[in-house]
Write a protein that holds these residues in place. Sequence first.
Motif, PDB file in Angstrom:
ATOM      1  N   LYS A 176       0.821  -1.208   0.000  1.00 49.29           N
ATOM      2  CA  LYS A 176       0.000   0.000   0.000  1.00 49.29           C
ATOM      3  C   LYS A 176       0.858   1.262   0.000  1.00 49.29           C
ATOM      4  O   LYS A 176       1.850   1.346   0.710  1.00 49.29           O
ATOM      5  CB  LYS A 176      -0.913   0.026   1.231  1.00 49.29           C
ATOM      6  N   LEU A 177       0.435   2.232  -0.795  1.00 47.45           N
ATOM      7  CA  LEU A 177       1.000   3.569  -0.740  1.00 47.45           C
ATOM      8  C   LEU A 177       0.215   4.400   0.265  1.00 47.45           C
ATOM      9  O   LEU A 177      -0.857   3.986   0.732  1.00 47.45           O
ATOM     10  CB  LEU A 177       0.935   4.235  -2.115  1.00 47.45           C
ATOM     11  N   GLY A 178       0.750   5.572   0.595  1.00 48.13           N
ATOM     12  CA  GLY A 178       0.015   6.469   1.481  1.00 48.13           C
ATOM     13  C   GLY A 178      -1.304   6.887   0.866  1.00 48.13           C
ATOM     14  O   GLY A 178      -1.439   6.994  -0.361  1.00 48.13           O
ATOM     15  N   ARG A 179      -2.298   7.142   1.722  1.00 52.06           N
ATOM     16  CA  ARG A 179      -3.638   7.464   1.235  1.00 52.06           C
ATOM     17  C   ARG A 179      -3.645   8.708   0.353  1.00 52.06           C
ATOM     18  O   ARG A 179      -4.466   8.844  -0.539  1.00 52.06           O
ATOM     19  CB  ARG A 179      -4.585   7.678   2.427  1.00 52.06           C
ATOM     20  N   GLN A 180      -2.705   9.640   0.615  1.00 52.37           N
ATOM     21  CA  GLN A 180      -2.671  10.880  -0.153  1.00 52.37           C
ATOM     22  C   GLN A 180      -1.339  11.038  -0.896  1.00 52.37           C
ATOM     23  O   GLN A 180      -0.864  12.153  -1.073  1.00 52.37           O
ATOM     24  CB  GLN A 180      -2.874  12.080   0.769  1.00 52.37           C
ATOM     25  N   HIS A 181      -0.746   9.944  -1.331  1.00 46.80           N
ATOM     26  CA  HIS A 181       0.558  10.040  -1.984  1.00 46.80           C
ATOM     27  C   HIS A 181       0.471  10.919  -3.221  1.00 46.80           C
ATOM     28  O   HIS A 181      -0.555  11.000  -3.891  1.00 46.80           O
ATOM     29  CB  HIS A 181       1.082   8.650  -2.345  1.00 46.80           C
ATOM     30  N   SER A 182       1.573  11.594  -3.492  1.00 45.19           N
ATOM     31  CA  SER A 182       1.617  12.556  -4.588  1.00 45.19           C
ATOM     32  C   SER A 182       3.012  12.553  -5.196  1.00 45.19           C
ATOM     33  O   SER A 182       3.999  12.253  -4.511  1.00 45.19           O
ATOM     34  CB  SER A 182       1.274  13.958  -4.073  1.00 45.19           C
ATOM     35  N   ASP A 183       3.111  12.889  -6.484  1.00 47.63           N
ATOM     36  CA  ASP A 183       4.394  12.838  -7.174  1.00 47.63           C
ATOM     37  C   ASP A 183       5.417  13.807  -6.603  1.00 47.63           C
ATOM     38  O   ASP A 183       6.620  13.557  -6.681  1.00 47.63           O
ATOM     39  CB  ASP A 183       4.195  13.137  -8.666  1.00 47.63           C
TER      40      ASP A 183
END
Length: 789
Positions: A603-610
Amino acid sequence: MMFPIKTWKCSPSLIAAVASLVVVVSIVHVLFSPLVPSLDNLRAQKVQKSCFPVDGSRERVSYGFAANLSQRVYADSRKAVIYRGAPWREEIGQWLLHCHSATSTIDVVEKISGNRCKNDCSGQGICNHELGQCRCFHGYSGEECSERLHFKCNHPGSPEQPYGPWVVSICAGYCDTTRAMCFCGQGTKYPNRPLAEACGFQTELPSIPDDPIVTNWAKPDLDNIFTTNISKPGWCNVNPEEAYSSKVRFKEECDCKYDGLWGRFCEMPVQSTCINQCSGHGHCHGGFCQCDGGWYGADCSIPSILSTVHDWPKWLRPATVNVPDTRHSIPSMSAVVKKKRPLIYVYDLPPELNIHLLEGRHYKFECVNRIYNDMNATFWTEELYGSQMALYESILASPYRTLNGEQADYFFVPVLDSCIITRADDAPHFSMRDLGGLRSSMTLEFYKKAYDHIVDQYPYWNRSAGRDHFWSFSWDEGACYAPKEIWSSMMLVHWGNTNSKHNHSTTAYFLDNWDTIPSDKRGNHPCFDPQKDLVIPAWKKPNPDSLRLKLWSRSLKERTTLFYFNGNLGSAYANGRPESTYSMGIRQNLAKEFGSIPDMEGKLGRQHSDDVIVTPLRSNDYYEKLASSIFCGVLPGDGWSGRMEDSIFHGCIPVVIQDGIYLPYENVLDYNSFAVRVREDEIPNLMQILRAFNETEIEFLLANVRMIWQRFFYRDSIVLEAERQEIGYGHVADWAVEALKLSEEDVLSTFLEVLHYKLNNDPWRQELNLQKDFGLTKECQRSTNQLKC
């Protein structure tokens, strides 16, 4: 720099001009303030004045006037006062701007003592000529150092554990009982080669691939380590040249751990690490300075009457020397030296409280900021705790140091607790077993012993109930372990936990827990009191590439990552810390929201961003990543961490997420001017908060980070080492070249500025009504709070 006094007259035209400026500044303040997390709980109450000059510039300000202290000078929109390139909290910056910069020298009478020690310490110690007491070498004791001590390497054995339970010094070979260190010993080709820990015992391969090799501490490996058979993994008889060329085998678990030796097989004797390398007046032996005749002190920097005046240290020169009257029974002489306050007296403690902790360490990298390589060139360590040694050395060599306790403003008690951290359970004589198995209790006992010594031997403590003393605490939880007797003093820490939220021991290491220390020893004090204590930066080694490339100066356009954090993120990731209490859960919560790589569940973070990087994978270009980011996370580890310094050194705006915990200088510098604070419960909104900053605000913060970064750098200690290396060996390394180019205020100068402000503004000092020459005008000697416009 002296400022001429100028009288301010509030004419109608002046009032109108000032009012116009106030309106402009107010508009800017209204635009900025809602977007910056409040630090009201960290500020002193503002004092309203009716007439003051205003300057809204964000650049360094050179004031060509000197208004009196009642006039307010604001240098940026947050109302911080810029002094020597740093945004200070208003009341502190005001005083420094008008008073610290105008300090004049005073005449200080330095006493050069000549008290002798019994039997000249039997040749096994150094005489403290002030007290007439011996400071014995490691392994010796008694009034004249004639008592030979025996520090065993092993605990008592049993049939199941013939070498006793494990301890760092555990030894299957020859034990040097002066230091509890293990060597190959007589009868071997290389008797002085260390035989430390796993080297002397059998090892077993793990049953599961990639698991660590297991050492069986009950079974010695004598056949291998003492062998001369080239087909066996020997150690004590291996010729280095044959081993380097792979002609013979050697035991991989063996290495060169002890200080003063270099090479894979410890074949090269090199400098040991001592405080200030004995200041050119002694020989460093594993951490203990064996001083030349006529000199004493932890770094051999204190001259006695037997020394030559020409050789005195810089902080005692130039001096006017009064020749002693030989009719006096106690020989001494005095020297008049011009100095500026604050004056610091450094206690010469019994060596078991500091320099023995260096000499007895079993791993050369522990608790020091440097060691020496095969060319005797400086090898800087990554040891964050090295800050304690760096500051200690700088104070000892500082022109603000004094030998006159009667004139001193502050008293430094230099217990080297950074070595206790790494040496607890180091040898049978240095064990936590009698203290409930707690490193915290062991540390408290060391500080209590130092307190007992200075109260018994010196008259200075009781004059202020210890409030003019300061102590250094390197531990992850700071001065939580301070005994109740010394809590009135100033604590220098890396962990400024006020316990206003995290009101208990926060460490995940049970050995360091302080909750169980009885109140009759610790009392009920917090870990940090912002009214008297100071958080100082962690040690970071000089990186010549970062310095040469000036990574801190990167522009906003060159910073393409919005937010960056790289570090252990807890149990959700491979090799993460398993304890839920690690980082008080803060790093784990950050990763849940913004993790930029998959956790063990994919899982990535719920609010992951580039443009947001939150990763546990340490990259080879870590410094480049920091210098390419606008905001960088400053989160706790197991207590304090070095993330603030990483951020500041690379020009990245620190984002502090740790409630109720002060960061370096946070109670003296205006953090609103160069950092962002976000509450722990605001982590889900973190990126919204950061994206709300406009370009003007970001440029403002970046500019201040660029101005203050050197105040987090131990440049003075580094330059002292550069000078020693050039004089002693002709070495001028890249780090020395780059460090010598720097000229702004560093950790030491910042610390001295804080001490000077406190000297003239702490209310308790005014109650003492000391009749001393402070080198200041009468106005500057008054409390800032008593000044009226």
